[in-house]
Scaffold this active site. Sequence first.
Site, short mmCIF file in Angstrom:
data_model
loop_
_atom_site.label_atom_id
_atom_site.label_comp_id
_atom_site.label_asym_id
_atom_site.label_seq_id
_atom_site.Cartn_x
_atom_site.Cartn_y
_atom_site.Cartn_z
N TYR A 23 45.91 22.92 25.63
CA TYR A 23 45.38 23.28 26.96
C TYR A 23 45.37 22.07 27.88
CZ TYR A 23 43.77 27.37 24.35
OH TYR A 23 43.70 28.49 23.55
N HIS A 31 47.27 27.44 15.70
CA HIS A 31 47.41 27.95 17.07
C HIS A 31 48.75 28.67 17.30
CE1 HIS A 31 46.66 26.75 21.58
NE2 HIS A 31 46.71 28.05 21.41
P1 NAD Z 1 40.46 34.99 30.36
O1 NAD Z 1 40.95 36.37 30.19
O2 NAD Z 1 39.15 34.63 29.81
O3 NAD Z 1 40.54 34.65 31.92
C1 NAD Z 1 40.28 33.37 32.42
C2 NAD Z 1 40.43 33.39 33.93
O4 NAD Z 1 39.45 34.26 34.48
C3 NAD Z 1 40.19 32.01 34.54
O5 NAD Z 1 41.03 31.85 35.65
C4 NAD Z 1 38.73 32.10 34.98
O6 NAD Z 1 38.46 31.19 36.02
C5 NAD Z 1 38.66 33.55 35.44
N1 NAD Z 1 37.29 34.08 35.43
C6 NAD Z 1 36.29 33.87 34.53
N2 NAD Z 1 35.18 34.49 34.91
C7 NAD Z 1 35.46 35.12 36.07
C8 NAD Z 1 34.70 35.92 36.97
N3 NAD Z 1 33.42 36.19 36.76
N4 NAD Z 1 35.31 36.40 38.08
C9 NAD Z 1 36.61 36.13 38.32
N5 NAD Z 1 37.38 35.36 37.53
C10 NAD Z 1 36.80 34.86 36.41
O7 NAD Z 1 41.61 34.04 29.77
P2 NAD Z 1 41.65 32.75 28.87
O8 NAD Z 1 40.87 31.63 29.46
O9 NAD Z 1 43.08 32.53 28.55
O10 NAD Z 1 40.96 33.21 27.51
C11 NAD Z 1 39.68 32.79 27.12
C12 NAD Z 1 39.73 31.66 26.10
O11 NAD Z 1 40.19 32.16 24.86
C13 NAD Z 1 40.69 30.51 26.44
O12 NAD Z 1 40.10 29.62 27.36
C14 NAD Z 1 40.90 29.93 25.06
O13 NAD Z 1 39.78 29.16 24.68
C15 NAD Z 1 40.97 31.18 24.19
N6 NAD Z 1 42.36 31.68 24.01
C16 NAD Z 1 43.04 31.32 22.89
C17 NAD Z 1 44.34 31.75 22.72
C18 NAD Z 1 45.08 31.34 21.47
O14 NAD Z 1 44.51 30.74 20.59
N7 NAD Z 1 46.33 31.66 21.35
C19 NAD Z 1 44.98 32.53 23.68
C20 NAD Z 1 44.25 32.91 24.80
C21 NAD Z 1 42.93 32.49 24.94
#
Ligand code: NAD
Length: 310
Positions: A56, A120
Site C-alpha cells: 500500500y 497477500h
Molecule cells: P473500501 O471499500 O473500504 O473503500 C475505501 C474508500 O472509501 C476510501 O477512498 C475511503 O476514503 C472511502 N470511504 C471510507 N469511509 C467513507 C465514507 N463514510 N463515505 C465516503 N467514502 C468513504 O476499500 P479498501 O480500503 O480497499 O478496503 C479496506 C481495507 O481492506 C484496505 O484498506 C486494506 O486494509 C484491506 N484490503 C485488503 C486487500 C487484500 O489483502 N488483497 C484487498 C482490499 C482491501
Amino acid sequence: MKYRPLGHTGLSVSELSFGASPLGGVFGAVEENVAMETVHTALDLGINFFDVAPFYGLTRAETTLGRALRGVPRDRYLLSTKVGRYGMAEFDFSAERVMQSVEESLGRLQVDHVDLILCHDIEYVALNQVIDEAIPTLRKVIGQGKARFVGISGLPLKIYSDVLNQTALDAILSYCHYTLNDTTLAGLIPFLKQKGVGIINASSLAMGLLADRPLPEWHPAPDIMRQTVEQAAMHCRKLGTSLPQLAIQFALANQEIDTTLVGMSTPQEVRDNIAWLTTPVHAELLAEIQAILSPIRDMTWPSGLPENNA
Ligand code: NAD
C-alpha cells in the site's frame, strides 16, 4: 463498538476495523497530520484492529501507520500486515523474501510483533509455493514471536478452499465479496466456520466503488458496474441519504463475519462509519437499491492466474 472473536485465535476484534491502504495515498493524497488524527479517532471510538501491507503506497501506508501508533500502548490495538506482494506486478513468496519482508514491516510499523500476518493476493502465483514455502516460513516467524497468527488474502474465493483443503490457517481476508452488489462470500462462510478460520471481510465499499466519489485510476470495475452504481448513488442522494451509508450498514449487519475492514482517510469518515452502525437501516431503500444493482449482482473481475479464478 461491538467486538467479536476472530475465528479460534482468541483475539477479540471490533466489528468495524481500520483498513490502512488509504494512508499510503492509494485513493488520493492524505496529509500526515490528517492520517495521525484519523488513526487516533478510530482508536478513541473503539476500533482495535488495523490492517496494512508493504504494497500500500509502496511501504508508505506501513510507515504512516507506524508513526500514528507510536506511543499507543501495544495492548490497545491488533495489527495485521502482509507478505508477498510488493508492486502492481511484483510478487515474491520465497522463504527468504518472506523473512526479510516481516523484518522490514516490523521496522516501519515500529513494533516487535504483529498479531496477524497474511500472504497477500496469492492468486497471482502458484498456490503450492504459498502452501509449501510461504506459510511454513510464517509459522517460523510465529515461533520467533514476531507474529501471532497466519492467513491469506486475495480476490477469487476459490483460493480459500484450495488452500484450506491442504493446510490450516487462522484467518482469511476476502475483499469485495460481501457488499451491496456482491454477497458471494456468504456461500463460503459455513466452510470457513467449520475450519475454525477467522473471517475478515474487506472493502465493503468495493474499494471506493460504492463511496459515491470519483474512483482512482487503478480501479478494476468495468463500465457497466460504474454506471449501475452511479444510478444507485443518485437514487440515495435524491432521498437525502447516501450509498456509502447503506453499503456499510448492509455489510456490518452480517453477524457471521468476524470483522469488516473499511479503508478510512479522514476522522469524519471514521465518525460517520461508526455512527451508521447504530442507525436503523431503511429496509425499503435497501430493496430499491438492490433492485437497481441487480444487473451487476455478484459481478466481479479476473485477478491473478486463470487457474486460481476457475
Ligand atoms: P473500501 O471499500 O473500504 O473503500 C475505501 C474508500 O472509501 C476510501 O477512498 C475511503 O476514503 C472511502 N470511504 C471510507 N469511509 C467513507 C465514507 N463514510 N463515505 C465516503 N467514502 C468513504 O476499500 P479498501 O480500503 O480497499 O478496503 C479496506 C481495507 O481492506 C484496505 O484498506 C486494506 O486494509 C484491506 N484490503 C485488503 C486487500 C487484500 O489483502 N488483497 C484487498 C482490499 C482491501
